[in-house]
Design a protein around this motif. Sequence first.
Motif, short mmCIF file in Angstrom:
data_model
loop_
_atom_site.label_atom_id
_atom_site.label_comp_id
_atom_site.label_asym_id
_atom_site.label_seq_id
_atom_site.Cartn_x
_atom_site.Cartn_y
_atom_site.Cartn_z
N LYS A 102 -4.89 -11.33 4.64
CA LYS A 102 -4.55 -11.30 3.22
C LYS A 102 -5.73 -11.68 2.34
O LYS A 102 -5.73 -11.42 1.14
N SER A 103 -6.76 -12.29 2.94
CA SER A 103 -7.93 -12.70 2.17
C SER A 103 -8.80 -11.52 1.75
O SER A 103 -9.66 -11.65 0.88
N VAL A 104 -8.58 -10.36 2.37
CA VAL A 104 -9.35 -9.17 2.01
C VAL A 104 -8.73 -8.57 0.76
O VAL A 104 -7.59 -8.10 0.78
N THR A 105 -9.47 -8.58 -0.35
CA THR A 105 -8.93 -8.08 -1.61
C THR A 105 -9.77 -6.96 -2.21
O THR A 105 -9.26 -6.16 -3.00
N ASP A 106 -11.04 -6.91 -1.87
CA ASP A 106 -11.92 -5.90 -2.45
C ASP A 106 -11.54 -4.51 -1.93
O ASP A 106 -11.24 -4.34 -0.74
N VAL A 107 -11.56 -3.51 -2.82
CA VAL A 107 -11.18 -2.15 -2.46
C VAL A 107 -12.07 -1.62 -1.33
O VAL A 107 -11.59 -1.03 -0.36
N LYS A 108 -13.36 -1.86 -1.44
CA LYS A 108 -14.29 -1.38 -0.42
C LYS A 108 -14.04 -2.05 0.92
O LYS A 108 -14.07 -1.40 1.98
N ASP A 109 -13.75 -3.34 0.89
CA ASP A 109 -13.49 -4.06 2.13
C ASP A 109 -12.20 -3.59 2.79
O ASP A 109 -12.12 -3.46 4.02
N LEU A 110 -11.18 -3.31 1.99
CA LEU A 110 -9.94 -2.77 2.54
C LEU A 110 -10.16 -1.40 3.17
O LEU A 110 -9.62 -1.09 4.23
N ALA A 111 -10.99 -0.57 2.50
CA ALA A 111 -11.30 0.75 3.04
C ALA A 111 -12.05 0.63 4.37
O ALA A 111 -11.81 1.40 5.30
N GLN A 112 -12.93 -0.36 4.46
CA GLN A 112 -13.66 -0.57 5.72
C GLN A 112 -12.72 -1.00 6.83
O GLN A 112 -12.90 -0.60 7.99
N GLN A 113 -11.72 -1.81 6.48
CA GLN A 113 -10.73 -2.21 7.47
C GLN A 113 -9.91 -1.00 7.93
O GLN A 113 -9.58 -0.86 9.12
N GLY A 114 -9.58 -0.13 6.99
CA GLY A 114 -8.86 1.08 7.35
C GLY A 114 -9.69 1.95 8.28
O GLY A 114 -9.18 2.47 9.29
N TYR A 115 -10.97 2.11 7.99
CA TYR A 115 -11.86 2.92 8.82
C TYR A 115 -12.05 2.29 10.20
O TYR A 115 -12.21 3.00 11.20
N ARG A 116 -12.00 0.99 10.25
CA ARG A 116 -12.12 0.30 11.53
C ARG A 116 -11.02 0.73 12.49
O ARG A 116 -11.25 0.93 13.70
N PHE A 117 -9.80 0.90 11.98
CA PHE A 117 -8.68 1.27 12.82
C PHE A 117 -8.46 2.79 12.91
O PHE A 117 -7.68 3.24 13.74
N CYS A 118 -9.16 3.54 12.07
CA CYS A 118 -9.08 5.01 12.13
C CYS A 118 -10.48 5.57 11.85
O CYS A 118 -10.77 6.02 10.75
N PRO A 119 -11.36 5.54 12.85
CA PRO A 119 -12.77 5.88 12.63
C PRO A 119 -13.07 7.38 12.70
O PRO A 119 -14.04 7.81 13.32
N HIS A 120 -12.20 8.20 12.10
CA HIS A 120 -12.49 9.64 12.01
C HIS A 120 -12.02 10.15 10.66
O HIS A 120 -11.18 9.54 10.00
N HIS A 121 -12.58 11.28 10.27
CA HIS A 121 -12.19 11.91 9.01
C HIS A 121 -10.72 12.30 9.08
O HIS A 121 -10.19 12.61 10.15
N VAL A 122 -10.07 12.30 7.96
CA VAL A 122 -8.64 12.58 7.95
C VAL A 122 -8.35 14.07 7.84
O VAL A 122 -7.20 14.50 7.96
N SER A 123 -9.39 14.91 7.67
CA SER A 123 -9.11 16.31 7.42
C SER A 123 -10.30 17.19 7.78
O SER A 123 -11.45 16.77 7.68
N HIS A 124 -10.01 18.41 8.19
CA HIS A 124 -11.05 19.43 8.38
C HIS A 124 -10.44 20.79 8.07
O HIS A 124 -9.23 20.98 8.12
N TYR A 125 -11.31 21.74 7.74
CA TYR A 125 -10.84 23.09 7.47
C TYR A 125 -10.33 23.73 8.76
O TYR A 125 -10.78 23.42 9.86
N LEU A 126 -9.41 24.67 8.61
CA LEU A 126 -8.77 25.30 9.75
C LEU A 126 -8.67 26.80 9.50
O LEU A 126 -8.45 27.23 8.36
N GLY A 127 -8.83 27.59 10.54
CA GLY A 127 -8.74 29.04 10.40
C GLY A 127 -8.99 29.72 11.72
O GLY A 127 -8.28 29.49 12.69
#
Length: 539
Positions: A427-452
Amino acid sequence: MNALRPLTHRPTGSTFSFLSGLSRATSASSSSSCTSSSTRSNSTSKQLTATEVRNSQILLEHKGSLGQPTALSHPHLIRPQELVPGVEQSEFSERRTKLMQNLRTYARSFGVVFSGHVSACHMVVVGAASKKYMSGKIPYVFRQNSDFYYLTGCLEPDAVLLITMDEKETVRSELFMRPKDPHAELWDGPRTGPEMAVPLFGVNEAHPLDQLEEVLAKRAADSKPHLWFDRKHSDLPSLTEDMKRLSETVKRPLLPTYSFIGGLRLIKSPAEMDLMRRTCAIASHSFNEVMAESRPGLSEHHLFASIDFKCRMRDASYLAYLPVVASGTNATVIHYVTNNQIVGEKDMGLMDAGCEYGGYTSDITRTWPASGVFTDPQRTLYEMLHQLQLDIIDMIMGPGGETLDDLFESTCFKLGKYLQEIGLVSKSVTDVKDLAQQGYRFCPHHVSHYLGMDVHDTPHVSRSERIVPGMVFTVEPGVYISPDCKDVPPEFRGIGIRIEDDLLINEKGQVEILTATCVKDSRALEKLCQQQKKEQQAE
């Protein structure tokens, strides 16, 4: 015997133009039907349209000797007006013209001098794929080069496409094909040959492959064009050498085309949209059946075989890529493809798979409880990730979702925030960038790619491009918690979850979830996985 023997009277230089090829083909057909000489004279002078050719007696007679399926030989796959499943011959011609127009516009943006030379003419060369061998004479399954297929509809190996644009902006296309060869065809199947390439593919001329270097040199000498050829992406060493020699001879650099072709492929036509709908529907229904039939004690390999079988039974050519079929802690390895472990009683299965239909691919990931019931920690993480995916889909083309990169940044932040809410991030993590880094830590890949046409389609197109109608892409958030992750509660360790859907921005600018029929709601998943087990118990 060569089935195209009546067509062996070739024009000078063994070049088959649209009219000369058709006149000889029509003449041969008339002759074989024992028509009079006056009838033959009339038939050779007639200029047939592409539609008439596709439905003519010529293709009907030679349907078994062409190098790929047609509407006549495979009516269950290809409609009468189509060159390949879902796409008409005219669309391939339009793609070639559009490519040349885009190259011309780009070159003109530099003024009179482009790439160190003054010329209004352009010449593009694109090679097909070659056959690959796993050992000796045992080939891998052949898959055509996507750019070559996109521009021609031709499914044969070793072919070459030449497109030219002159000062009057006239676009002409020529194909170089392997010649008919009864001995080779006895072993490897029919070839179209240059004889039938003009009417089948709608190009202006066709030539045997051994004339490639000569014709390239002549076209370059005649118009002094800018030369376009992707050396790094060529699958044909002899073609690459020919182009290098040509470049040195005429003192013109070889300019890459991949970004221009990728730009065209990025925006799907109505026909391509329908093909994407079809391939995604095939994979979605197949996924539902595999999940319903899965149970503890099966091997991951069994699930692999099952998704492959079910997609092929729905007319898919094959799986679009080596799938991830992971159970238990294997799901925390993002690209786990060993697929040989036994599914445990408390395990979830994670399957990332897709199929190819008509040259277009689907790409789906689902995670489900093998027993038919999520454990409490599994349910907490799954429902969190499912809600995250719904949030991200709702953001598409709006604030935080105008590009694929925007979606990625929004996903990282939101995942960090959701993980904080369920107690996996402090809960001590409040900065937007720090939260995003925590999210990337648990999901270390891009969320999207083109398909065809490819799973990771048009990879040279930036994911910072604004999302517009015609684009198809994935949305695939995940959460992966290693068994060794000591700073999360023990009950969450060793859990890996990914949920992936394929989305189209359709002609109306609407977000269309192409894989919507593939079950992903947690309660619906449990019901799906328990249904067959209850039916078996009832028996």
